[in-house]
Design a protein around this motif. Structure first.
Motif, PDB file in Angstrom:
ATOM      1  N   THR A  48     106.425  52.349 -64.811  1.00 46.41           N
ATOM      2  CA  THR A  48     105.134  51.856 -64.339  1.00 46.41           C
ATOM      3  C   THR A  48     105.293  50.835 -63.213  1.00 46.41           C
ATOM      4  O   THR A  48     104.488  50.793 -62.276  1.00 46.41           O
ATOM      5  N   ILE A 107     110.094  44.609 -58.957  1.00 47.54           N
ATOM      6  CA  ILE A 107     108.953  44.508 -59.871  1.00 47.54           C
ATOM      7  C   ILE A 107     109.428  44.821 -61.285  1.00 47.54           C
ATOM      8  O   ILE A 107     110.063  45.856 -61.517  1.00 47.54           O
ATOM      9  N   LYS A 143     101.456  57.709 -68.707  1.00 44.99           N
ATOM     10  CA  LYS A 143     100.824  57.159 -69.921  1.00 44.99           C
ATOM     11  C   LYS A 143     100.631  58.249 -70.955  1.00 44.99           C
ATOM     12  O   LYS A 143     100.893  58.061 -72.126  1.00 44.99           O
ATOM     13  N   GLU A 163     104.111  59.502 -72.474  1.00 50.05           N
ATOM     14  CA  GLU A 163     104.901  58.625 -73.338  1.00 50.05           C
ATOM     15  C   GLU A 163     104.250  58.339 -74.681  1.00 50.05           C
ATOM     16  O   GLU A 163     104.953  58.147 -75.659  1.00 50.05           O
TER      17      GLU A 163
HETATM   18  O1  M6R Z   1     109.868  45.756 -67.826  1.00 48.62           O
HETATM   19  P1  M6R Z   1     109.812  46.696 -66.655  1.00 48.62           P
HETATM   20  O2  M6R Z   1     108.573  46.599 -65.868  1.00 48.62           O
HETATM   21  O3  M6R Z   1     111.034  46.529 -65.748  1.00 48.62           O
HETATM   22  O4  M6R Z   1     109.906  48.132 -67.289  1.00 48.62           O
HETATM   23  C1  M6R Z   1     109.976  49.275 -66.486  1.00 48.62           C
HETATM   24  C2  M6R Z   1     109.737  50.532 -67.299  1.00 48.62           C
HETATM   25  O5  M6R Z   1     110.707  50.667 -68.315  1.00 48.62           O
HETATM   26  C3  M6R Z   1     108.340  50.569 -67.941  1.00 48.62           C
HETATM   27  O6  M6R Z   1     107.337  50.419 -66.999  1.00 48.62           O
HETATM   28  C4  M6R Z   1     108.121  51.867 -68.710  1.00 48.62           C
HETATM   29  O7  M6R Z   1     108.083  52.954 -67.832  1.00 48.62           O
HETATM   30  C5  M6R Z   1     106.833  51.787 -69.541  1.00 48.62           C
HETATM   31  N1  M6R Z   1     107.066  52.256 -70.874  1.00 48.62           N
HETATM   32  C6  M6R Z   1     105.705  52.578 -68.940  1.00 48.62           C
HETATM   33  O8  M6R Z   1     104.545  52.500 -69.703  1.00 48.62           O
END
Ligand code: M6R
Length: 366
Positions: free
Chosen positions: A60, A104, A243, A246
């Motif tokens: 995300t 990010i 979304k 998952e």
């Molecule tokens: O903590 P982070 O923003 O670095 O995490 C990145 C991804 O692991 C995280 O956004 C993941 O894809 C989520 N489960 C999406 O909903």
């Protein structure tokens, strides 16, 4: 601790009006025409003189980076590349001292993002963090940064982290645009005022919750979903599909709507729900043609439209309305119904919404 909600995810979806406000509070001073971001102002020349900005993240957070690419290039006229941290770290990328890297991460602990940051630093790049967790490893490893103020995000599916990341990145883009003079004084002020209206518009978008639930009920047994958007809403399509995947374990793909004819349109039949983001934008007419293409192949359209829309409303099978806002701010609004749609489908399928199988909240191993 779930504040009366059945799941953390739903609570966090509903927190978005207030955490978006928390994220711009004290930073966005619309009546004075000011954006204050200490971490950015201390290093503003690095950004202004940068050859390009490289944005890295995963999942995300990477999607938030894609939205930022549109807004940075559009408003601040700085070339931007967005890359998965996991690819960037291993492909021997060209990085120089004239590059600014924006990392990010909600958790601030993602192993791939951290490794990519270390690589960029070793090549002399200036690295700016956009993290949610205060004092996290990534917030300490970056040269400077701005926190999102989303508060703790417990649900594995990221929701409020995404919209607050976009809020911070929009503030950065607007600040840079004003310093560089790439935006008119008038437009700049309009954006500041419009940003301040976002929380109440998100609130309004949340009012469609019950309607979205009934749409979810219709499609909960679908095996595949397509999500389409153009421009600023292409990354939102990717995020909507992620979304759904998952938390419901239904296969979903996000695509730029115009790519349909290059392959995915072959998937369309009466079994295939297609979620199309068709809000007011420069691409509205193009999206309308894409919807026609899908309808003529018997696809089932769930359209996210702007209030007052008439054209798409007549064509789509199901319509979810959201408030109007300038195109570059639409991801903050169009994301909301997609979060709710995946939430309701996952609940109806009895999935473990907050802790989906095989996933962890922080991915601290590669
Ligand atoms: O903590 P982070 O923003 O670095 O995490 C990145 C991804 O692991 C995280 O956004 C993941 O894809 C989520 N489960 C999406 O909903």
């Amino acid at each position: 601790e779930k504040g009366g909600f059945d799941h953390f995810m739903l609570k966090e979806i509903y927190e978005q009006p207030s955490v978006i406000k928390d994220t711009y509070r004290g930073r966005l001073l619309a009546d004075q025409g000011l954006i204050k971001l200490g971490g950015l102002e201390d290093h503003i020349q690095k950004f202004v003189n940068a050859d390009r900005i490289i944005i890295i993240g995963c999942g995300t957070s990477w999607h938030a980076g894609l939205v930022a690419e549109y807004i940075f290039e559009d408003l601040a006229r700085i070339p931007v590349e967005v890359e998965y941290a996991s690819e960037f770290r291993y492909r021997n990328p060209i990085i120089t001292e004239k590059d600014v890297v924006i990392a990010i991460s909600q958790s601030g602990e993602t192993a791939d993002t951290l490794a990519a940051i270390k690589l960029a630093k070793s090549k002399g790049a200036f690295v700016y963090g956009v993290c949610n967790v205060v004092g996290s490893t990534i917030s300490r490893e970056t040269h400077s940064g701005s926190y999102t103020h989303a508060g703790p995000e417990i649900g594995v599916a990221s929701t409020k982290a995404f919209t607050t990341q976009i809020t911070v990145l929009t503030l950065i883009a607007l600040k840079l645009a004003s310093v560089k003079g790439t935006i008119s004084y008038r437009d700049y002020n309009i954006y500041l005022q419009e940003l301040e209206l976002i929380p109440e518009k998100v609130e309004k978008a949340l009012l469609s919750n019950e309607h979205i639930k009934t749409v979810g009920e219709v499609f909960k047994n679908a095996r595949n979903f397509l999500y389409l958007g153009r421009g600023y809403n292409f990354p939102v399509a990717l995020e909507g599909a992620l979304k759904l995947k998952e938390i419901s374990y239904i296969h979903a793909e996000g695509y730029p709507a115009a790519e349909m004819k290059h392959g995915p349109i072959a998937l369309i039949d009466e079994e295939m729900p297609v979620v199309v983001i068709a809000v007011n934008s420069n691409h509205y007419d193009k999206v309308v043609s894409n919807i026609q293409e899908i309808k003529s192949r018997k696809g089932v359209i769930i359209a996210i439209v702007s209030e007052g829309d008439t054209t798409v409303k007549e064509m789509a099978d199901y319509v979810i309305e959201v408030p109007n806002t300038p195109e570059s701010l639409t991801p903050l609004i169009t994301t909301i119904p997609l979060q709710l749609l995946s939430y309701h489908i996952a609940v109806m399928l009895n999935r473990n919404v907050d802790q989906p199988r095989n996933l962890a909240k922080s991915v601290t191993v590669e």
